[in-house]
Design an enzyme around this catalytic site. Structure first.
Site, PDB file in Angstrom:
ATOM      1  CG  ASN A   7     -37.306 -17.091   5.424  1.00  0.00           C
ATOM      2  OD1 ASN A   7     -37.451 -16.115   4.681  1.00  0.00           O
ATOM      3  ND2 ASN A   7     -37.726 -18.311   5.103  1.00  0.00           N
ATOM      4  CE  LYS A   9     -41.389 -18.757   6.221  1.00  0.00           C
ATOM      5  NZ  LYS A   9     -42.164 -19.968   6.314  1.00  0.00           N
ATOM      6  CG  HIS A  87     -38.026 -22.103   2.302  1.00  0.00           C
ATOM      7  ND1 HIS A  87     -39.366 -22.409   2.299  1.00  0.00           N
ATOM      8  CD2 HIS A  87     -37.721 -21.754   3.575  1.00  0.00           C
ATOM      9  CE1 HIS A  87     -39.846 -22.249   3.524  1.00  0.00           C
ATOM     10  NE2 HIS A  87     -38.859 -21.851   4.317  1.00  0.00           N
ATOM     11  CD  GLU A  89     -42.703 -20.945   2.893  1.00  0.00           C
ATOM     12  OE1 GLU A  89     -42.050 -19.947   2.556  1.00  0.00           O
ATOM     13  OE2 GLU A  89     -43.097 -21.157   4.059  1.00  0.00           O
ATOM     14  CD  GLU A 155     -36.574 -24.281   7.249  1.00  0.00           C
ATOM     15  OE1 GLU A 155     -36.645 -23.468   8.187  1.00  0.00           O
ATOM     16  OE2 GLU A 155     -37.003 -24.039   6.112  1.00  0.00           O
ATOM     17  N   GLY A 161     -44.431 -23.317  10.205  1.00  0.00           N
ATOM     18  CA  GLY A 161     -45.619 -22.496  10.410  1.00  0.00           C
ATOM     19  C   GLY A 161     -46.794 -23.223  11.057  1.00  0.00           C
ATOM     20  CB  SER A 197     -43.030 -24.310  14.574  1.00  0.00           C
ATOM     21  OG  SER A 197     -44.034 -24.312  13.581  1.00  0.00           O
TER      22      SER A 197
HETATM   23  C1  PEP Z   1     -39.179 -21.345   7.470  1.00  0.00           C
HETATM   24  O1  PEP Z   1     -40.092 -21.435   6.646  1.00  0.00           O
HETATM   25  O2  PEP Z   1     -38.001 -21.246   7.109  1.00  0.00           O
HETATM   26  C2  PEP Z   1     -39.540 -21.353   8.879  1.00  0.00           C
HETATM   27  C3  PEP Z   1     -38.659 -21.765   9.714  1.00  0.00           C
HETATM   28  O3  PEP Z   1     -40.807 -20.906   9.182  1.00  0.00           O
HETATM   29  P1  PEP Z   1     -41.524 -20.850  10.621  1.00  0.00           P
HETATM   30  O4  PEP Z   1     -40.484 -20.514  11.641  1.00  0.00           O
HETATM   31  O5  PEP Z   1     -42.565 -19.798  10.482  1.00  0.00           O
HETATM   32  O6  PEP Z   1     -42.090 -22.218  10.859  1.00  0.00           O
END
Ligand code: PEP
Length: 238
Positions: A7, A9, A87, A89, A155, A161, A197
């Site tokens: 992803n 983003k 998601h 966000e 998630e 992040g 992460s």
């Molecule tokens: C995400 O937001 O889908 C995600 C997994 O982000 P990150 O790997 O940067 O934590």
């Protein structure tokens, strides 16, 4: 087979994405590699020899008058197979509602594509985690057909992040809880990914989780060499 979904983003410039696409052909995996770039770059990802294409979002209604949005029919015409939906966000920063998420899942399924439904709890919700996850699943799954196509990405919002991840025992337990719940209530065997992460520093640990069907990877997926390490380490598990 497992899923490794990148992803991107809202990242990478035109030059950076061109370099990135050039390097994808050097990746080899017996798992399903999926790239979800910014939608403006989807046309750069049409040579899908060793990967599939995903979108980070879709409009909650069919093609037509809705300035700035992208319709499922448009994604389909670019050979998009997977669509990330729900998601955190988008839920938390853009106030995407459960109704919109349900509608998006419906459109994705109606168009024979695969929704990657993100669910997860905030740090302060950890004690109520199971209810949060079950509610997010129910809201997205209500009045749907062909739910067996859905992939769920667990998630934890506090892990996105931040460099923090749950323990492998926690991920194992939650993944099983999700699979059992969905099986009992909707009579389907749902694939469940972990996201939050995922990095070259914790991939060995995460690969110890026995029931996970793959990963949704944000930040780390922007660096193709780091992604390569993860892909290769998952190859050892096949
Ligand atoms: C995400 O937001 O889908 C995600 C997994 O982000 P990150 O790997 O940067 O934590």
């Amino acid at each position: 087979m497992k899923w490794i979904i990148s992803n991107h983003k809202m990242n990478l410039t035109k030059k950076e994405i061109e370099n990135y696409v050039d390097q994808i052909s050097t990746l080899k995996s017996s798992n399903e590699l999926v790239f979800c770039p910014s939608s403006i770059y989807l046309p750069y990802f049409q040579n899908q020899v060793n990967y599939s294409l995903g979108a980070q979002n879709v409009a909650d209604r069919n093609m037509g008058a809705l300035t700035g949005e992208i319709a499922i029919q448009q994604l389909k015409s670019l050979n998009v197979k997977y669509v990330i939906v729900g998601h955190s966000e988008r839920r938390n920063i853009l106030n995407e509602t459960e109704e919109m998420i349900n509608q998006k899942v419906k459109l994705i399924l109606e168009n024979a594509m695969v929704p990657v439904l993100c669910i997860g709890e905030k740090e302060e919700e950890i004690n109520d985690r199971e209810n949060i996850l079950m509610n997010e699943i129910d809201s997205a799954f209500t009045n749907q057909v062909n739910l067996d196509q859905v992939i769920i990405a667990y998630e934890p919002i506090w892990a996105i992040g931040t460099g923090k991840i749950p323990t492998t025992e926690e991920i194992t337990t939650i993944t099983q809880m999700i699979k059992d719940y969905v099986h009992k209530k909707y009579q389907i065997f749902c694939r469940v990914l972990y996201g939050g992460s995922v990095s070259i520093n914790n991939i060995d640990e995460l690969n110890q989780v026995p029931n996970i069907d793959g990963y949704l990877i944000g930040g780390t997926s922007l660096d193709i060499e780091k992604l390569r390490v993860i892909i290769e380490k998952m190859e050892e598990e096949v």
